[in-house]
Design an enzyme around this catalytic site. Sequence first.
Site, PDB file in Angstrom:
ATOM      1  CE  LYS A 156      -3.288   2.300   3.029  1.00 54.76           C
ATOM      2  NZ  LYS A 156      -3.819   2.280   4.390  1.00 54.76           N
ATOM      3  CE1 TYR A 201       0.875 -23.653   4.580  1.00 51.39           C
ATOM      4  CE2 TYR A 201      -0.817 -25.120   3.719  1.00 51.39           C
ATOM      5  CZ  TYR A 201       0.289 -24.317   3.509  1.00 51.39           C
ATOM      6  OH  TYR A 201       0.814 -24.178   2.243  1.00 51.39           O
TER       7      TYR A 201
HETATM    8  P1  NAD Z   1       9.392 -23.848   1.928  1.00 45.80           P
HETATM    9  O1  NAD Z   1       9.165 -24.233   3.350  1.00 45.80           O
HETATM   10  O2  NAD Z   1      10.515 -24.459   1.201  1.00 45.80           O
HETATM   11  O3  NAD Z   1       9.528 -22.269   1.789  1.00 45.80           O
HETATM   12  C1  NAD Z   1       8.973 -21.357   2.684  1.00 45.80           C
HETATM   13  C2  NAD Z   1      10.027 -20.313   3.020  1.00 45.80           C
HETATM   14  O4  NAD Z   1       9.460 -19.343   3.914  1.00 45.80           O
HETATM   15  C3  NAD Z   1      11.244 -20.925   3.726  1.00 45.80           C
HETATM   16  O5  NAD Z   1      12.435 -20.467   3.152  1.00 45.80           O
HETATM   17  C4  NAD Z   1      11.091 -20.442   5.168  1.00 45.80           C
HETATM   18  O6  NAD Z   1      12.321 -20.327   5.849  1.00 45.80           O
HETATM   19  C5  NAD Z   1      10.389 -19.099   4.962  1.00 45.80           C
HETATM   20  N1  NAD Z   1       9.641 -18.641   6.145  1.00 45.80           N
HETATM   21  C6  NAD Z   1       8.793 -19.348   6.924  1.00 45.80           C
HETATM   22  N2  NAD Z   1       8.306 -18.590   7.904  1.00 45.80           N
HETATM   23  C7  NAD Z   1       8.863 -17.354   7.737  1.00 45.80           C
HETATM   24  C8  NAD Z   1       8.764 -16.124   8.449  1.00 45.80           C
HETATM   25  N3  NAD Z   1       7.984 -16.000   9.535  1.00 45.80           N
HETATM   26  N4  NAD Z   1       9.470 -15.062   7.989  1.00 45.80           N
HETATM   27  C9  NAD Z   1      10.270 -15.153   6.896  1.00 45.80           C
HETATM   28  N5  NAD Z   1      10.412 -16.307   6.199  1.00 45.80           N
HETATM   29  C10 NAD Z   1       9.708 -17.384   6.605  1.00 45.80           C
HETATM   30  O7  NAD Z   1       8.003 -24.139   1.178  1.00 45.80           O
HETATM   31  P2  NAD Z   1       7.581 -23.975  -0.350  1.00 45.80           P
HETATM   32  O8  NAD Z   1       7.039 -25.274  -0.775  1.00 45.80           O
HETATM   33  O9  NAD Z   1       8.662 -23.320  -1.132  1.00 45.80           O
HETATM   34  O10 NAD Z   1       6.345 -22.989  -0.206  1.00 45.80           O
HETATM   35  C11 NAD Z   1       6.413 -21.602  -0.544  1.00 45.80           C
HETATM   36  C12 NAD Z   1       5.018 -20.984  -0.422  1.00 45.80           C
HETATM   37  O11 NAD Z   1       4.118 -21.653  -1.309  1.00 45.80           O
HETATM   38  C13 NAD Z   1       4.419 -21.103   0.977  1.00 45.80           C
HETATM   39  O12 NAD Z   1       3.724 -19.926   1.284  1.00 45.80           O
HETATM   40  C14 NAD Z   1       3.449 -22.250   0.842  1.00 45.80           C
HETATM   41  O13 NAD Z   1       2.377 -22.158   1.752  1.00 45.80           O
HETATM   42  C15 NAD Z   1       2.982 -22.119  -0.595  1.00 45.80           C
HETATM   43  N6  NAD Z   1       2.521 -23.410  -1.131  1.00 45.80           N
HETATM   44  C16 NAD Z   1       3.395 -24.392  -1.479  1.00 45.80           C
HETATM   45  C17 NAD Z   1       2.916 -25.614  -1.937  1.00 45.80           C
HETATM   46  C18 NAD Z   1       3.832 -26.729  -2.352  1.00 45.80           C
HETATM   47  O14 NAD Z   1       3.336 -27.820  -2.694  1.00 45.80           O
HETATM   48  N7  NAD Z   1       5.126 -26.556  -2.404  1.00 45.80           N
HETATM   49  C19 NAD Z   1       1.536 -25.833  -2.023  1.00 45.80           C
HETATM   50  C20 NAD Z   1       0.673 -24.815  -1.632  1.00 45.80           C
HETATM   51  C21 NAD Z   1       1.171 -23.596  -1.204  1.00 45.80           C
END
Ligand code: NAD
Length: 325
Positions: A107, A147
């Site tokens: 924003k 979640y």
């Molecule tokens: P991942 O766990 O590898 O990546 C998530 C990243 O966010 C990590 O690097 C972690 O250290 C960081 N993180 C977590 N909490 C944090 C915080 N409070 N502050 C800063 N960084 C933080 O998972 P991914 O599979 O790469 O998922 C990435 C995004 O995509 C997520 O939001 C997840 O919910 C969404 N997503 C992924 C999938 C999948 O199948 N991979 C499916 C649905 C949604």
Amino acid sequence: MAAIKRILITGGAGFLGSYMCERLTSAGHDVICLDNFFTSQKSNVAHLLDLPNFELIRHDVTLPIFLEVDEIYHMACPAAPGHYQFNPIKTIKTSVMGSINLLGMAKRCGAKILQASTSEIYGNPTVHPQPEDYFGNVNTVGPRSCYDEGKRAAETLFMDYHRMNGVNVRIVRIFNTYGPRMHPYDGRVVSNFIRQAMTGNDITIFGDGSQTRSFCYRDDLVEGIIRMMNGPDDFVGPVNIGNPGEFTIRELAELVIELTGANVKLIEQPLPADDPARRRPNISLAKEKLDWQPGITLREGLQKTIEWFRGIDLSHYRPPTPNYT
Ligand code: NAD
Ligand code: UDP
């Protein structure tokens, strides 16, 4: 060449985020990767550190931060069940407080912001395959709720900032995605099965393995996300991004055994609470609005993923939670 943008990727050191950093730096953009490394490690982005158009910030999105950017891909949130259930209160704070902080930044800067939402917002779906206008069937008080409900609240926040403050938002609902750089001990089904097969351990099927998932290869998924960010401003989503090919967990296990050539058995373990029985995206909207559909089959994607797993040293990865076998 298109204009160079200043792009912030929260969760940029994670499985999906690190590949997005790679894609967007190689397209010439100035990329800021922000991460607290809860579920990732610096090695995921170490190869980018010397680039003049890449910057890494260790920060937790539940705390405010002030940066000047043109676009924000908001990916920060633990995604694997074992990771997000490790500290469920932190998980929901990450989704809700993180979204408030990043939406505030969008924003203030007039930046466009995309939320990485999830198929989990459909819960254990009673409509199959799931279209975007299905409201879902989610338990508010179960072990997955931190979640699911956090991501649902984040979608609400995105739409309210859009309607009330005119923030230019995008919402993508990501279905199960796999590929190189998944954390080998994240407990997700693809990483578990490949690691178990490669190390000669029996493959753990939760329940009888008849539950289904639709698996999208990382590169297809990231292409869909980037198209959504760059799509028309009057299409804010939510849009499903995933591969509609649907497989039972038992079929996945058999394919992993075939592709790794492993001599291991399938063993059944109890099904976790609220584990969705089936899941498959309806991607008509993504096809129509973004001209996007996945091109990589599960067999091809698993081959690439197995190749990556063969090249890593498992001892360099610390199991971050007790939820692995
Ligand atoms: P991942 O766990 O590898 O990546 C998530 C990243 O966010 C990590 O690097 C972690 O250290 C960081 N993180 C977590 N909490 C944090 C915080 N409070 N502050 C800063 N960084 C933080 O998972 P991914 O599979 O790469 O998922 C990435 C995004 O995509 C997520 O939001 C997840 O919910 C969404 N997503 C992924 C999938 C999948 O199948 N991979 C499916 C649905 C949604
Ligand atoms: N699963 C399994 N064995 C494992 C890990 C997961 O059978 O070692 C199952 C899990 O119960 C679920 C499916 O695989 O039905 C997908 O699990 P994952 O944790 O990858 O993602 P999600 O449940 O969030 O889709």
